[in-house]
Design an enzyme around this catalytic site. Structure first.
Site, short mmCIF file in Angstrom:
data_model
loop_
_atom_site.label_atom_id
_atom_site.label_comp_id
_atom_site.label_asym_id
_atom_site.label_seq_id
_atom_site.Cartn_x
_atom_site.Cartn_y
_atom_site.Cartn_z
N ASP A 1 59.31 88.38 59.35
CA ASP A 1 58.25 89.13 59.91
C ASP A 1 57.93 90.32 58.88
O ASP A 1 59.06 90.78 58.11
CB ASP A 1 58.26 90.05 61.29
CG ASP A 1 59.07 89.11 62.36
OD1 ASP A 1 58.65 87.86 62.27
OD2 ASP A 1 59.70 89.43 63.34
N1 URA Z 1 63.45 86.94 64.14
C1 URA Z 1 62.51 88.06 64.35
O1 URA Z 1 62.39 88.42 65.38
N2 URA Z 1 62.07 88.46 63.27
C2 URA Z 1 62.35 88.08 61.93
O2 URA Z 1 62.01 88.39 60.88
C3 URA Z 1 63.32 87.18 61.76
C4 URA Z 1 64.13 86.74 62.82
#
Ligand code: URA
Length: 239
Positions: free
Chosen positions: A102
């Site tokens: 993310d």
């Molecule tokens: N899980 C998440 O919630 N975000 C990420 O970026 C990777 C794994």
């Protein structure tokens, strides 16, 4: 990798013929004649056969990036935000992120020009483990930890068993094998502990280690080999 295997990969000869060439004293590693075909080489030292340099042609590259917050892990961003791909200067190669983080997650993401390796590393079938450190701000009790370990019900189905430890009050280390969208954030929210900060610290056999936020490094051939091994198709049973 073993010297004989290296020579075979470089197209010098078959594995067995390469072993003979090494035993005949025709191969030098970093300027020294080597007669042991099992000598470990990682591609960083020059290798010659009868004095002529040998290299593995068309070597694919893999970079480790410590992604900062706000940088997106797609190859391009329609909103003009900075991308992980732009953090690496590798002229003449088209690099792709291996999976996603993310925008607000920091930590380890790999980039490679080897599409096949990238696909295998992210395919659920190979179950490559990914480890995250999640700050959730408050003590997580044993019952809640157990829910994370055993699997929590999310809108896209139950999560697979995970390894979970509370490193200190309100800080969890989670290792998961799946790669669903915002999975760690959704798992923690589901047990009543929304994540305030998330960092990926390991991907398969690789650790972020002391690579600082915003820094990048190219993996050594030995590290790339370990990654390939982590996503190798399972050996077929004989018969
Ligand atoms: N899980 C998440 O919630 N975000 C990420 O970026 C990777 C794994």
């Amino acid at each position: 990798m073993r010297l004989a295997k290296f020579l075979a990969h470089a197209g010098v000869a078959s594995r067995r013929a390469a072993e003979a060439i090494v035993r005949e004293g025709r191969v030098a590693v970093a300027g020294e004649i080597v007669t042991d075909p099992a000598r470990d080489v990682d591609g960083s030292e020059p290798v010659t056969v009868d004095g002529a340099p040998v290299a593995i042609a068309d070597q694919r590259v893999v970079w480790m990036v410590h992604k900062p917050r706000g940088v997106v892990s797609t190859a391009k961003d329609t909103h003009g935000r900075p991308t992980v791909v732009a953090m690496v200067d590798e002229p003449g190669k088209r690099l792709y992120p291996v999976g996603r983080l993310d925008a607000d997650t920091t930590g380890l993401i790999l980039l490679t020009d080897d599409g096949d390796l990238a696909n295998r590393l992210t395919h659920p079938r190979y179950e490559v483990p990914k480890t995250y450190v999640a700050h959730v701000g408050a003590f997580v009790d044993e019952r809640e930890l157990r829910r994370l370990r055993e699997g929590v019900e999310l809108e896209d189905g139950r999560t697979a068993p995970a390894q979970v430890r509370q490193l200190e009050v309100g800080v969890l280390q989670l290792t998961i094998h799946e790669g669903r969208k915002r999975q760690v954030r959704r798992m923690c929210a589901e047990i009543g502990h929304p994540v305030t900060e998330l960092r990926r610290v390991a991907f398969g056999p690789l650790r972020l280690g002391d690579l600082g936020e915003g820094r990048v490094r190219r993996l050594s051939p030995a590290e790339v080999q370990r990654l390939r091994d982590a996503a190798a198709p399972p050996a077929r049973a004989p018969g």
